[in-house]
Each structure stands twice: as C-alpha cells, then as structure tokens.
Scaffold this motif. Sequence first.
Motif, PDB file in Angstrom:
ATOM      1  N   GLU A 127      -7.591   5.082 -11.355  1.00  0.00           N
ATOM      2  CA  GLU A 127      -6.425   5.744 -10.757  1.00  0.00           C
ATOM      3  C   GLU A 127      -6.363   5.630  -9.246  1.00  0.00           C
ATOM      4  N   ASN A 128      -5.119   5.572  -8.754  1.00  0.00           N
ATOM      5  CA  ASN A 128      -4.857   5.520  -7.320  1.00  0.00           C
ATOM      6  C   ASN A 128      -4.624   6.939  -6.792  1.00  0.00           C
ATOM      7  N   TYR A 129      -5.239   7.279  -5.656  1.00  0.00           N
ATOM      8  CA  TYR A 129      -5.088   8.603  -5.044  1.00  0.00           C
ATOM      9  C   TYR A 129      -4.504   8.488  -3.637  1.00  0.00           C
ATOM     10  N   ARG A 130      -3.863   9.563  -3.205  1.00  0.00           N
ATOM     11  CA  ARG A 130      -3.367   9.687  -1.838  1.00  0.00           C
ATOM     12  C   ARG A 130      -3.938  10.960  -1.209  1.00  0.00           C
ATOM     13  N   ARG A 173       2.319   1.820  -3.409  1.00  0.00           N
ATOM     14  CA  ARG A 173       1.316   2.393  -4.325  1.00  0.00           C
ATOM     15  C   ARG A 173       1.139   3.880  -4.068  1.00  0.00           C
ATOM     16  N   LEU A 174       1.057   4.240  -2.789  1.00  0.00           N
ATOM     17  CA  LEU A 174       0.800   5.633  -2.438  1.00  0.00           C
ATOM     18  C   LEU A 174       1.935   6.556  -2.869  1.00  0.00           C
ATOM     19  N   ALA A 226       0.991   7.519  -6.228  1.00  0.00           N
ATOM     20  CA  ALA A 226      -0.389   7.982  -6.412  1.00  0.00           C
ATOM     21  C   ALA A 226      -0.471   9.499  -6.567  1.00  0.00           C
ATOM     22  N   ILE A 231     -12.755   0.660 -11.180  1.00  0.00           N
ATOM     23  CA  ILE A 231     -11.731   1.281 -10.340  1.00  0.00           C
ATOM     24  C   ILE A 231     -10.497   1.539 -11.194  1.00  0.00           C
ATOM     25  N   ARG A 271       0.830  -1.199   0.000  1.00  0.00           N
ATOM     26  CA  ARG A 271       0.000   0.000   0.000  1.00  0.00           C
ATOM     27  C   ARG A 271       0.867   1.252   0.000  1.00  0.00           C
ATOM     28  N   CYS A 273      -5.624  13.246  -4.067  1.00  0.00           N
ATOM     29  CA  CYS A 273      -7.054  13.034  -4.280  1.00  0.00           C
ATOM     30  C   CYS A 273      -7.738  14.367  -4.595  1.00  0.00           C
ATOM     31  N   GLU A 311      -5.931   5.424   1.613  1.00  0.00           N
ATOM     32  CA  GLU A 311      -5.776   5.634   0.167  1.00  0.00           C
ATOM     33  C   GLU A 311      -7.147   5.677  -0.490  1.00  0.00           C
ATOM     34  N   PHE A 333      -9.253   5.568  -4.661  1.00  0.00           N
ATOM     35  CA  PHE A 333      -9.188   5.220  -6.080  1.00  0.00           C
ATOM     36  C   PHE A 333     -10.314   5.923  -6.823  1.00  0.00           C
TER      37      PHE A 333
END
Length: 449
Positions: free
Chosen positions: A394-397, A211-212, A215, A392, A208, A218, A383, A385
Amino acid sequence: MIDKIVKEIEKYDASYIDVRYVIRGKSSSIVLKDGKLEEISSGYSKGIAVRVLYKNGWGFAKSYNLEGYKELIEKAYRMAKISNEYSTKEVRLKEYKAVKDSYKVVGKVDPNSIDISEKIEIVKDCYETLLNEKIKSASVSYTDGFSKGVFINSEGSVIESEKSLFILTMNCVGRENGNLQYSGERIGGFNFEKIYDYKKKATECKERVLRLLKAKPCPKGEFLVVLDPELAGVFIHEAVGHASEADLVLQNDSVFKDKLGEEVGSDYVTIIDNPNIEESFGFYKYDSEGVKGEETVIIEKGVLKSYLHSRETAGRMDMELTGNGRSEGLNKPLVRMSNTYIKPGDWTFEELIEDTKNGIYMVGSRGGQVDTGKGVFQFSAVEAFKIENGEITENYRDAGISGEILSILKKIDAVTKDFKLSVGYCGKNGQSVPVGDGGGYVRTRITIS
C-alpha cells in the motif's frame, strides 16, 4: 593585482590576513509559475572581502570596488584591533602550509556557455511535462552562476579558480476531493548535460503527486522503517552533519560534544563528509580559507571519529584540519558540510525489503527540524509504502519521522550498497552553500508521527 595585494598585506603586523576577490561573476535566473514567466534575469558582479586577525580579534570588510583593496585592508585591520580589546577567547589558527594553485571546476558543458533562450525553452518544456488535470499548481525555476576568483593570504597562499554551477527545481501541487498533495524534484551540478534528465524527473514528480492523491494516511507509532537515500541523506545531513560542525560543538550546541572515541551508532553506521566526489553538487577543491578539501570520516562503524573544522575551530580544539571553512560568496567563512553521506553496506535494496517482513518504506524529504544540542529531530517524507511479508504494497501519504539522534543511529541494522547523492543548498547563519547528501537505503526502528 595579486602582487599588489601581497605587498600591501605585508605592511601589517596582523597575526593573519586573507583576501578573496571575484574578478568576474555571472548569473542567470528563470522562474515559471502557473504558466507565467515571473522572472528572467542575468547579472554580472565582482567584489572583494578581507579578513584580518589581530591577536584574538577578527576584522572583516567587503566591497564591490576591487580597486579599493588598500582602504579595505586598513578598515579590516582597524576593526580587528578594536575586536581584540574586547575578545574573551584565545584565537589560534591551525597551521597550514601555503598553497599556490590554479584550477577549474567547470563541467564538460559549462552552463555559462548556453544561451538564455535554450534555458527558457527547457524551463517551459519541464513545466508542460508537469501538467495534468489534477495538478492545480506547478512551478519551475532555474539558476546558474559562474565566478572567476582569487584567494590570497599572509602565509603565502595564492589560489586562482574558475567555478560554475546550475540547479533546476520543479514543484507541483495536486488536488482531489479537498485533498492537497505536493511533490518536488531537483537537478544540478557543474555539467549542463545533466539537465536533459528534466523530462524524466518532471514525470516522476507528477506521478508521485497523482499516487499521493489516492494514498491512505500513514499509520503512526514505532515501526521498522526503510529510508530511501534522499530521506536518509537529509537525516544524516541535518541530525549528524550539523551536530559534527565544530563551531556548534564549541558553543555547547551539539549532542556530540565530548563524545569523540565513543560509540554513537551501530556497527553499520559510517558517516563521511567528502568534497572530492567529482561532479557532485557539494564538490570543491579548496574551501574558502584556502584549505584543501578532504574526505573526513565523522563516524566509523558507530564510533565518533572527528568533527568538521575551520582553521579557527581546529586550532582552538587542537585537531586536524578537514577543509570545511566555507562561505557563500564573499561572506565570512563558517564551518560547513560538503557531501555528507552514510557509507554503503552489503545489502541490495531487494534483499533489504525481502528481509523486512513488516514495516514502512519512506521516500523523499519535505524538510524538517533538528535541535543539535538536545539531539532530537523531526522530518517529513514525501511518501511512504507498507512493507508486508517482505513486499512493498500500500501507498501512504502524510508520513513523518521523529526521535532522538543517538537512539536512531544505534538502531540502524542494515545499509544497502547503493550510492546516491541529492542536490541542494544548506543554510546556516544567513548563508547558503551547495551540498550533497545521501548514501544507500537505511533500515532502522523509528517513530512515525
């Protein structure tokens, strides 16, 4: 000793007396941070606590000397009489039938039976699993406890118990190009066998963070949002559970005051507090007042049905007991939650995402703040998305949510059939007790801040 205490409390003309004592307590703790074992400790304890109600005044005293129970009862009695002279409220305990019982809350594999060396090896291996060149800091802590105790009151209750519990907590921080990101996981319960999921949890924790680090921030604003069971559970616990605690209601510090029987959420919202879920972190058979733990429906299909009560709050408000008078150790019982969750619905997670054409999927919790009196909250997700055309992407932080409790409850339009409970501790008035919270995935419209 039980018979001696029973005879002793019969001597007093108090309205009510209860005595709780721990015959044998045992705990161990291990902390490993950034490759160094900072703590390896174990301890043994025993103690006794006495509450006395004299008319409208409470007296409370505790000691680590079990043999001094006579002096302790006398001390609490004198304090109660003095307290009564200055009391400005009428104290009325809800009637409850005396209980005589003996029970164990110990898993198939008791943490107390595992050698400390094995626990240390698990902590070390968990730490090693967290490591990566981009992980700049990592820590793992382990704590367990065992107690054998007795509850006695002046109404005839005698409850003997044995309890054990453990929790393993892991955290890691990653850094890349000046960007710092954090992730954490927990495993806990009565059954030590659960701990062997630690490698899976540690791997999820590490992945995780990685990934962040890649990312995007958000986006902010109002969105249709899907909350995972952990974040939904934290919202339910903090924003709904605490607001339903009757002592806060009596203190005019709850948005639910004077709203029993009123609509406070949508038809999809049924919120329950239940200590009877086997092997859950918030499980107990009796609360710290000797009252049997019960499933309590706080909100049913959007309608506020009940508050959570101790014997005093139930008596003052003339409501049914819920078995939520809990204490940390030998401290005074307070109104506390157990396992608090939103009742699962009919959706699958896949159906919910597919039905959400554009929105944000938010995962995990970093905590937050709630004002139960004003009915507002702010939480941070671990996190998030993007949900785009029902998928689902893009990944966001750096995702947080905020808003008004009642507004968000009324905008919930879907709950999945999943049922997951998180592991954690709840703090209140300086006391911390084990709880669970969660339910299914929840969809609502909310402000991301």
